[in-house]
Write a protein that holds these residues in place. Structure first.
Motif, short mmCIF file in Angstrom:
data_model
loop_
_atom_site.label_atom_id
_atom_site.label_comp_id
_atom_site.label_asym_id
_atom_site.label_seq_id
_atom_site.Cartn_x
_atom_site.Cartn_y
_atom_site.Cartn_z
N ARG A 37 71.27 -10.77 107.58
CA ARG A 37 70.70 -12.06 107.29
C ARG A 37 69.68 -13.24 108.12
O ARG A 37 68.85 -13.95 107.53
CB ARG A 37 71.83 -12.94 107.74
CG ARG A 37 73.33 -12.37 106.78
CD ARG A 37 74.43 -13.04 107.42
NE ARG A 37 74.76 -14.47 107.07
CZ ARG A 37 75.24 -15.13 106.45
NH1 ARG A 37 75.12 -14.25 105.25
NH2 ARG A 37 75.26 -16.91 106.60
N ARG A 42 68.55 -16.41 106.66
CA ARG A 42 69.98 -17.01 106.51
C ARG A 42 71.02 -16.94 107.76
O ARG A 42 70.17 -16.29 108.60
CB ARG A 42 70.89 -16.08 105.71
CG ARG A 42 70.47 -15.37 104.05
CD ARG A 42 70.79 -17.03 103.41
NE ARG A 42 71.01 -16.47 101.78
CZ ARG A 42 69.97 -16.42 101.42
NH1 ARG A 42 68.47 -16.13 101.77
NH2 ARG A 42 69.82 -15.93 99.82
N GLN A 121 75.17 -18.03 100.86
CA GLN A 121 74.88 -18.86 102.25
C GLN A 121 75.72 -20.35 102.69
O GLN A 121 76.32 -20.17 104.15
CB GLN A 121 74.06 -20.19 101.53
CG GLN A 121 72.72 -20.06 101.09
CD GLN A 121 71.62 -19.63 102.48
OE1 GLN A 121 72.33 -20.38 103.06
NE2 GLN A 121 70.59 -19.96 101.95
#
Length: 179
Positions: A37, A42, A121
């Motif tokens: 991520r 992210r 997300q």
């Protein structure tokens, strides 16, 4: 002495393929997922004490059945609603031998739908389950979090539905599409 030695030699294959410790497996999987991520820009996710048992229970069920099968949409929506999650997703992994966390994460990264689930997300917490059965090692990833992602299910009159996804793809029936 000879009998004991033969007994110990007979146990070696079983010891070499000891079942993964779920707690250690979870922590290692979390590190792999968060590294992925971060590389994709992210935010980090955390292990969730409410999701881990949900994932572990499903991994044990799959190990008992000896095959991969997603939960039904109704079951996933029940989990989502009961815990107040705006979004909930699921990835499954199976290997014939003993799995390492990076085996599962690397496989999911290569599949577009599973990759989407890892990178979603509005996922901020995860549950990981791992269990061994006669068919191999089964790993379950459940992601959950924040606000729902409106999903349009084909044939539904384009009405948005809950954020439940299978392999990153909204499905109108359980077991359809990617695992």
């Amino acid at each position: 002495m000879k009998v004991r030695l033969l007994f110990l030699l007979a146990l070696l294959p079983a010891l070499a393929q000891a079942a993964p410790d779920p707690a250690a497996f979870r922590l290692d999987a979390l590190r792999w997922i968060n590294a992925f991520r971060a590389a994709e820009g992210r935010s980090q996710v955390r292990l969730d004490d409410a999701l881990n048992p949900v994932s572990q229970e499903w991994a044990a069920k799959l190990a008992g059945m000896g095959r991969l099968q997603h939960r039904s949409i109704a079951n996933m929506q029940e989990i989502q609603g009961a815990n107040g999650y705006g979004a909930f997703n699921e990835n499954l992994f199976m290997t014939s031998g003993t799995a390492a966390p990076d085996d599962a994460v690397e496989a999911w990264k290569k599949s577009p739908g599973h990759r989407r689930n890892l990178l979603q997300q509005n996922i901020d917490r995860i549950g990981i389950g791992v269990a061994e059965g006669a068919g191999g090692t089964f790993v379950v990833f459940n992601g959950a979090g924040g606000a729902p992602t409106p999903v349009v299910v084909p044939g539904s009159g384009d009405a948005p539905r809950s954020g439940v996804t299978f392999g990153g793809n909204p499905m109108s029936r359980p077991g359809a599409g990617q695992r």
